[in-house]
Design a protein around this motif. Structure first.
Motif, PDB file in Angstrom:
ATOM      1  N   CYS A  10      36.870  31.650  30.506  1.00 29.72           N
ATOM      2  CA  CYS A  10      37.833  32.595  31.059  1.00 29.72           C
ATOM      3  C   CYS A  10      38.452  31.949  32.281  1.00 29.72           C
ATOM      4  CB  CYS A  10      37.192  33.941  31.390  1.00 29.72           C
ATOM      5  SG  CYS A  10      35.773  33.880  32.464  1.00 29.72           S
ATOM      6  N   PRO A  11      39.619  31.382  32.126  1.00 30.89           N
ATOM      7  CA  PRO A  11      40.227  30.640  33.216  1.00 30.89           C
ATOM      8  C   PRO A  11      40.559  31.535  34.402  1.00 30.89           C
ATOM      9  CG  PRO A  11      41.774  30.858  31.408  1.00 30.89           C
ATOM     10  CD  PRO A  11      40.471  31.424  30.937  1.00 30.89           C
ATOM     11  N   THR A  12      40.138  31.114  35.581  1.00 31.84           N
ATOM     12  CA  THR A  12      40.489  31.797  36.810  1.00 31.84           C
ATOM     13  C   THR A  12      41.555  30.995  37.547  1.00 31.84           C
ATOM     14  OG1 THR A  12      38.652  30.720  37.924  1.00 31.84           O
ATOM     15  CG2 THR A  12      38.266  32.920  37.061  1.00 31.84           C
ATOM     16  N   GLN A  35      38.003  39.032  35.734  1.00 27.62           N
ATOM     17  CA  GLN A  35      38.790  40.038  36.457  1.00 27.62           C
ATOM     18  C   GLN A  35      38.229  40.255  37.858  1.00 27.62           C
ATOM     19  OE1 GLN A  35      41.621  41.341  35.647  1.00 27.62           O
ATOM     20  NE2 GLN A  35      41.789  42.795  37.313  1.00 27.62           N
ATOM     21  N   THR A  36      36.912  40.296  37.975  1.00 28.90           N
ATOM     22  CA  THR A  36      36.272  40.478  39.288  1.00 28.90           C
ATOM     23  C   THR A  36      36.633  39.330  40.216  1.00 28.90           C
ATOM     24  OG1 THR A  36      34.455  41.705  38.268  1.00 28.90           O
ATOM     25  CG2 THR A  36      34.051  40.767  40.463  1.00 28.90           C
ATOM     26  N   ILE A  37      36.559  38.116  39.709  1.00 28.01           N
ATOM     27  CA  ILE A  37      36.913  36.950  40.531  1.00 28.01           C
ATOM     28  C   ILE A  37      38.390  37.003  40.908  1.00 28.01           C
ATOM     29  CG2 ILE A  37      37.172  34.437  40.518  1.00 28.01           C
ATOM     30  CD1 ILE A  37      34.563  34.360  38.833  1.00 28.01           C
ATOM     31  N   ARG A  38      39.241  37.348  39.969  1.00 23.61           N
ATOM     32  CA  ARG A  38      40.685  37.404  40.243  1.00 23.61           C
ATOM     33  C   ARG A  38      41.004  38.441  41.328  1.00 23.61           C
ATOM     34  NH1 ARG A  38      42.718  37.028  35.351  1.00 23.61           N
ATOM     35  NH2 ARG A  38      42.445  39.222  34.842  1.00 23.61           N
ATOM     36  N   VAL A  39      40.340  39.600  41.275  1.00 24.40           N
ATOM     37  CA  VAL A  39      40.600  40.655  42.251  1.00 24.40           C
ATOM     38  C   VAL A  39      40.053  40.296  43.629  1.00 24.40           C
ATOM     39  CG1 VAL A  39      39.973  43.031  42.869  1.00 24.40           C
ATOM     40  CG2 VAL A  39      40.792  42.509  40.564  1.00 24.40           C
ATOM     41  N   TRP A  40      38.831  39.776  43.674  1.00 25.82           N
ATOM     42  CA  TRP A  40      38.163  39.568  44.955  1.00 25.82           C
ATOM     43  C   TRP A  40      38.408  38.217  45.602  1.00 25.82           C
ATOM     44  CZ3 TRP A  40      36.471  43.337  47.808  1.00 25.82           C
ATOM     45  CH2 TRP A  40      36.189  44.553  47.187  1.00 25.82           C
ATOM     46  N   GLN A  41      38.835  37.199  44.847  1.00 29.20           N
ATOM     47  CA  GLN A  41      39.021  35.868  45.418  1.00 29.20           C
ATOM     48  C   GLN A  41      39.946  35.836  46.630  1.00 29.20           C
ATOM     49  OE1 GLN A  41      37.311  32.763  44.423  1.00 29.20           O
ATOM     50  NE2 GLN A  41      37.979  32.740  46.542  1.00 29.20           N
ATOM     51  N   PRO A  42      41.038  36.595  46.657  1.00 24.73           N
ATOM     52  CA  PRO A  42      41.905  36.544  47.849  1.00 24.73           C
ATOM     53  C   PRO A  42      41.206  36.942  49.153  1.00 24.73           C
ATOM     54  CG  PRO A  42      43.045  37.600  46.024  1.00 24.73           C
ATOM     55  CD  PRO A  42      41.617  37.428  45.600  1.00 24.73           C
ATOM     56  N   TYR A  43      40.091  37.639  49.058  1.00 27.15           N
ATOM     57  CA  TYR A  43      39.386  38.096  50.250  1.00 27.15           C
ATOM     58  C   TYR A  43      38.273  37.155  50.696  1.00 27.15           C
ATOM     59  CZ  TYR A  43      41.890  42.280  48.964  1.00 27.15           C
ATOM     60  OH  TYR A  43      42.882  43.159  48.634  1.00 27.15           O
ATOM     61  N   TYR A  44      38.068  36.064  49.980  1.00 24.07           N
ATOM     62  CA  TYR A  44      37.005  35.113  50.281  1.00 24.07           C
ATOM     63  C   TYR A  44      37.594  33.727  50.475  1.00 24.07           C
ATOM     64  CZ  TYR A  44      33.509  38.550  48.983  1.00 24.07           C
ATOM     65  OH  TYR A  44      32.725  39.676  48.938  1.00 24.07           O
ATOM     66  N   GLN A  45      37.122  33.036  51.494  1.00 23.69           N
ATOM     67  CA  GLN A  45      37.594  31.679  51.740  1.00 23.69           C
ATOM     68  C   GLN A  45      36.996  30.715  50.717  1.00 23.69           C
ATOM     69  OE1 GLN A  45      36.901  30.327  55.718  1.00 23.69           O
ATOM     70  NE2 GLN A  45      38.048  28.459  55.428  1.00 23.69           N
ATOM     71  N   ALA A  53      30.116  36.893  41.091  1.00 24.09           N
ATOM     72  CA  ALA A  53      30.856  38.006  40.479  1.00 24.09           C
ATOM     73  C   ALA A  53      29.907  38.959  39.774  1.00 24.09           C
ATOM     74  CB  ALA A  53      31.900  37.468  39.501  1.00 24.09           C
ATOM     75  N   VAL A  54      28.906  38.419  39.068  1.00 25.52           N
ATOM     76  CA  VAL A  54      27.916  39.270  38.396  1.00 25.52           C
ATOM     77  C   VAL A  54      27.160  40.103  39.425  1.00 25.52           C
ATOM     78  CG1 VAL A  54      25.756  39.252  37.070  1.00 25.52           C
ATOM     79  CG2 VAL A  54      27.676  37.825  36.351  1.00 25.52           C
ATOM     80  N   THR A  55      26.780  39.509  40.538  1.00 24.65           N
ATOM     81  CA  THR A  55      26.096  40.252  41.606  1.00 24.65           C
ATOM     82  C   THR A  55      26.985  41.376  42.118  1.00 24.65           C
ATOM     83  OG1 THR A  55      24.815  38.310  42.246  1.00 24.65           O
ATOM     84  CG2 THR A  55      25.030  40.061  43.894  1.00 24.65           C
ATOM     85  N   MET A  56      28.252  41.101  42.320  1.00 26.55           N
ATOM     86  CA  MET A  56      29.189  42.124  42.790  1.00 26.55           C
ATOM     87  C   MET A  56      29.290  43.269  41.782  1.00 26.55           C
ATOM     88  SD  MET A  56      32.175  39.559  44.006  1.00 26.55           S
ATOM     89  CE  MET A  56      32.986  40.197  45.448  1.00 26.55           C
ATOM     90  N   ILE A  57      29.417  42.932  40.518  1.00 26.47           N
ATOM     91  CA  ILE A  57      29.546  43.942  39.462  1.00 26.47           C
ATOM     92  C   ILE A  57      28.293  44.815  39.415  1.00 26.47           C
ATOM     93  CG2 ILE A  57      29.692  44.266  36.959  1.00 26.47           C
ATOM     94  CD1 ILE A  57      31.350  41.548  36.990  1.00 26.47           C
ATOM     95  N   GLN A  58      27.117  44.191  39.466  1.00 27.19           N
ATOM     96  CA  GLN A  58      25.871  44.951  39.407  1.00 27.19           C
ATOM     97  C   GLN A  58      25.705  45.840  40.644  1.00 27.19           C
ATOM     98  OE1 GLN A  58      23.283  41.521  38.664  1.00 27.19           O
ATOM     99  NE2 GLN A  58      22.758  42.447  36.689  1.00 27.19           N
TER     100      GLN A  58
END
Length: 73
Positions: A10-12, A35-45, A53-58
C-alpha cells in the motif's frame, strides 16, 4: 493463511511500501494502515511506520470501546 504470512503493498509515497505487521488483528487491513499513515503523517516529523499506525488504530479502538461502554443514565 495466517496474518504473519500475508504481505500487502500500500504505497504511502512513490518509494514506500506498507506491510501488515505480523500479529496485527485481522480487522486491521493494509488499506486502513495506509489511510492512517496518510492522515497522520503531516503531524509527525519522523516517517510513520506500519507498526506505529497499527498502534494508533488499536489505541483509538480501545478509546472507542471505553467511551461506548459507559452507562447511559
Amino acid at each position: 493463511m495466517s496474518r504473519s504470512n500475508r504481505k500487502y503493498d500500500c504505497p504511502t509515497r512513490e518509494d514506500a511500501k506498507c506491510i501488515v505487521p505480523a500479529g496485527t488483528p485481522d480487522w486491521i487491513t493494509a488499506e486502513l494502515i495506509e489511510q492512517t499513515i496518510r492522515v497522520w503523517q503531516p503531524y509527525y516529523q519522523a516517517v510513520l511506520t506500519p507498526e506505529e499506525a497499527v498502534t494508533m488504530i488499536q489505541t483509538v479502538g480501545r478509546l472507542y470501546q471505553a467511551l461506548s461502554s459507559g452507562s447511559s443514565s
